[in-house]
Design a protein around this motif. Sequence first.
Motif, PDB file in Angstrom:
ATOM      1  N   ASN A   1       3.185  16.782 -13.396  1.00 23.00           N
ATOM      2  CA  ASN A   1       2.489  18.483 -13.117  1.00 23.00           C
ATOM      3  C   ASN A   1       1.548  17.825 -12.260  1.00 23.00           C
ATOM      4  O   ASN A   1       0.321  19.205 -12.434  1.00 23.00           O
ATOM      5  N   ILE A   2       0.852  16.527 -11.906  1.00 19.86           N
ATOM      6  CA  ILE A   2      -0.374  16.535 -11.732  1.00 19.86           C
ATOM      7  C   ILE A   2      -0.550  16.631 -10.072  1.00 19.86           C
ATOM      8  O   ILE A   2       0.143  16.393  -9.244  1.00 19.86           O
ATOM      9  N   GLU A   3      -1.644  17.467  -9.598  1.00 16.63           N
ATOM     10  CA  GLU A   3      -1.751  17.213  -8.226  1.00 16.63           C
ATOM     11  C   GLU A   3      -1.307  15.981  -7.536  1.00 16.63           C
ATOM     12  O   GLU A   3      -2.329  15.222  -7.844  1.00 16.63           O
ATOM     13  N   VAL A   4      -0.676  16.284  -6.368  1.00 16.97           N
ATOM     14  CA  VAL A   4      -0.897  15.004  -5.784  1.00 16.97           C
ATOM     15  C   VAL A   4      -2.164  14.635  -4.327  1.00 16.97           C
ATOM     16  O   VAL A   4      -2.633  15.628  -3.510  1.00 16.97           O
ATOM     17  N   SER A   5      -2.038  13.804  -4.264  1.00 16.49           N
ATOM     18  CA  SER A   5      -3.819  14.264  -3.706  1.00 16.49           C
ATOM     19  C   SER A   5      -3.428  13.541  -2.273  1.00 16.49           C
ATOM     20  O   SER A   5      -2.062  13.013  -2.014  1.00 16.49           O
ATOM     21  N   GLU A   6      -4.311  13.865  -1.046  1.00 14.47           N
ATOM     22  CA  GLU A   6      -4.123  13.868   0.292  1.00 14.47           C
ATOM     23  C   GLU A   6      -4.536  12.431   0.781  1.00 14.47           C
ATOM     24  O   GLU A   6      -3.583  12.148   1.987  1.00 14.47           O
ATOM     25  N   GLU A   7      -4.305  11.375  -0.225  1.00 18.77           N
ATOM     26  CA  GLU A   7      -4.499  10.082   0.113  1.00 18.77           C
ATOM     27  C   GLU A   7      -3.601   8.973   0.789  1.00 18.77           C
ATOM     28  O   GLU A   7      -3.545   8.577   1.014  1.00 18.77           O
ATOM     29  N   ASP A   8      -2.883   9.522  -0.615  1.00 18.76           N
ATOM     30  CA  ASP A   8      -1.236   9.116  -1.268  1.00 18.76           C
ATOM     31  C   ASP A   8      -0.294   9.559   0.088  1.00 18.76           C
ATOM     32  O   ASP A   8       0.052   8.858   0.641  1.00 18.76           O
ATOM     33  N   MET A   9      -0.759  10.794   0.882  1.00 20.08           N
ATOM     34  CA  MET A   9       0.301  11.797   1.067  1.00 20.08           C
ATOM     35  C   MET A   9      -0.175  11.211   2.660  1.00 20.08           C
ATOM     36  O   MET A   9       1.179  10.773   3.840  1.00 20.08           O
ATOM     37  N   SER A  10      -1.745  10.543   2.947  1.00 23.38           N
ATOM     38  CA  SER A  10      -1.972   9.982   4.346  1.00 23.38           C
ATOM     39  C   SER A  10      -1.204   8.852   4.327  1.00 23.38           C
ATOM     40  O   SER A  10      -1.093   8.265   5.747  1.00 23.38           O
ATOM     41  N   CYS A  11      -0.688   8.264   3.512  1.00 20.10           N
ATOM     42  CA  CYS A  11      -0.147   6.697   3.640  1.00 20.10           C
ATOM     43  C   CYS A  11       1.208   6.562   4.304  1.00 20.10           C
ATOM     44  O   CYS A  11       1.503   5.503   4.795  1.00 20.10           O
ATOM     45  N   ILE A  12       1.145   7.852   3.524  1.00 22.68           N
ATOM     46  CA  ILE A  12       2.759   7.819   4.330  1.00 22.68           C
ATOM     47  C   ILE A  12       2.862   7.831   5.557  1.00 22.68           C
ATOM     48  O   ILE A  12       3.725   7.941   6.451  1.00 22.68           O
ATOM     49  N   ASN A  13       2.467   9.384   5.760  1.00 28.51           N
ATOM     50  CA  ASN A  13       2.167  10.100   7.096  1.00 28.51           C
ATOM     51  C   ASN A  13       1.754   8.829   8.372  1.00 28.51           C
ATOM     52  O   ASN A  13       1.743   9.416   9.421  1.00 28.51           O
ATOM     53  N   LYS A  14       0.738   8.355   7.822  1.00 31.47           N
ATOM     54  CA  LYS A  14       0.409   6.772   8.315  1.00 31.47           C
ATOM     55  C   LYS A  14       1.206   6.303   9.480  1.00 31.47           C
ATOM     56  O   LYS A  14       1.939   5.586  10.550  1.00 31.47           O
TER      57      LYS A  14
ATOM     58  N   ALA B   1       0.592  -0.882   0.126  1.00 27.47           N
ATOM     59  CA  ALA B   1      -0.354   0.020   0.006  1.00 27.47           C
ATOM     60  C   ALA B   1       1.246   1.363   0.197  1.00 27.47           C
ATOM     61  O   ALA B   1       0.671   2.841  -0.445  1.00 27.47           O
ATOM     62  N   LEU B   2       2.177   1.152   0.742  1.00 26.20           N
ATOM     63  CA  LEU B   2       2.930   2.384   1.351  1.00 26.20           C
ATOM     64  C   LEU B   2       3.510   2.241  -0.353  1.00 26.20           C
ATOM     65  O   LEU B   2       3.506   3.592  -1.047  1.00 26.20           O
ATOM     66  N   ARG B   3       3.834   1.344  -1.164  1.00 29.12           N
ATOM     67  CA  ARG B   3       4.799   1.162  -2.736  1.00 29.12           C
ATOM     68  C   ARG B   3       3.346   2.352  -3.620  1.00 29.12           C
ATOM     69  O   ARG B   3       4.135   2.902  -4.383  1.00 29.12           O
ATOM     70  N   LYS B   4       2.029   1.412  -3.596  1.00 35.00           N
ATOM     71  CA  LYS B   4       1.821   2.267  -4.660  1.00 35.00           C
ATOM     72  C   LYS B   4       1.504   3.706  -4.257  1.00 35.00           C
ATOM     73  O   LYS B   4       1.825   4.108  -5.140  1.00 35.00           O
ATOM     74  N   SER B   5       1.294   4.020  -2.957  1.00 35.86           N
ATOM     75  CA  SER B   5       1.195   5.501  -2.583  1.00 35.86           C
ATOM     76  C   SER B   5       2.090   6.114  -3.178  1.00 35.86           C
ATOM     77  O   SER B   5       2.308   7.291  -3.870  1.00 35.86           O
ATOM     78  N   MET B   6       3.136   5.945  -2.557  1.00 36.01           N
ATOM     79  CA  MET B   6       4.307   6.581  -3.193  1.00 36.01           C
ATOM     80  C   MET B   6       4.656   6.617  -4.689  1.00 36.01           C
ATOM     81  O   MET B   6       4.743   7.568  -5.403  1.00 36.01           O
ATOM     82  N   LEU B   7       4.302   5.347  -5.463  1.00 32.15           N
ATOM     83  CA  LEU B   7       4.474   5.164  -6.998  1.00 32.15           C
ATOM     84  C   LEU B   7       3.688   6.024  -7.582  1.00 32.15           C
ATOM     85  O   LEU B   7       3.773   7.626  -8.968  1.00 32.15           O
ATOM     86  N   THR B   8       2.103   6.535  -6.963  1.00 35.76           N
ATOM     87  CA  THR B   8       1.401   7.509  -7.434  1.00 35.76           C
ATOM     88  C   THR B   8       1.690   8.667  -7.643  1.00 35.76           C
ATOM     89  O   THR B   8       1.480  10.174  -8.469  1.00 35.76           O
ATOM     90  N   MET B   9       2.154   8.766  -5.918  1.00 39.97           N
ATOM     91  CA  MET B   9       2.911   9.870  -6.169  1.00 39.97           C
ATOM     92  C   MET B   9       4.068  10.903  -6.668  1.00 39.97           C
ATOM     93  O   MET B   9       3.824  12.223  -7.399  1.00 39.97           O
ATOM     94  N   VAL B  10       5.094   9.697  -7.644  1.00 45.37           N
ATOM     95  CA  VAL B  10       6.196   9.750  -8.383  1.00 45.37           C
ATOM     96  C   VAL B  10       5.478  10.391  -9.705  1.00 45.37           C
ATOM     97  O   VAL B  10       5.591  11.399 -10.253  1.00 45.37           O
TER      98      VAL B  10
END
Length: 207
Positions: free
Chosen positions: A92-105, A77-86
Amino acid sequence: MPKKIAPAFQFIGNHPALDFINTKIAVGGQPVELLCSWEDVLEWLSLMNFYTKEQLDAVIQKWEYGKGESLVEEAIALRKSMLTMVQNRTRNIEVSEEDMSCINKVLQEQVITTKLIRTDHRFAAEKQVALRKPNDLLIPVAEAAVDLFCHYDIRLIKKCENPACVLYFYDNSRNSTRRWCSQKTCGNRMKVTAYLERHKNKDTKES
């Protein structure tokens, strides 16, 4: 028949966060998961020198096998969010709060202890992250993600130009001209493909 070589971890990303993203690869055009068990996750963490063998051995003795299975789900799950953010940042697409939350969690529950130690007739502070549950092992991965997004030039994060490859790397080459995950693998394959295509077109024109 030639012996098949099992897929292995790739450390070509020039950054731990990208090497973690690269734990899902493509072989023959098909996705291949390299984090299939919590032993796989422990092996990757060990190869990255995030933990010593002694620390991981202690973890294995401390937690029963079944308790470590949640580590695999959390890692993926963490890898998926990191990949989506990259992918989003490089486009130049806005990063979602959901993906950042996965890291912050992963980071928000960490417990850091500090111990006074003596080295070479000097005092020093030694900080350690308390590993209270299996998912705490992913803290250095989440910290690497923070480091990548905060301190590195997103424009230099690239995907290998081989369409069949899914690996990412940070381009620290001279003039930022790196194109392939590896010159020996994808680089050579693409050069051979381009060579054959040129000769095919040449033969077509001459016939």
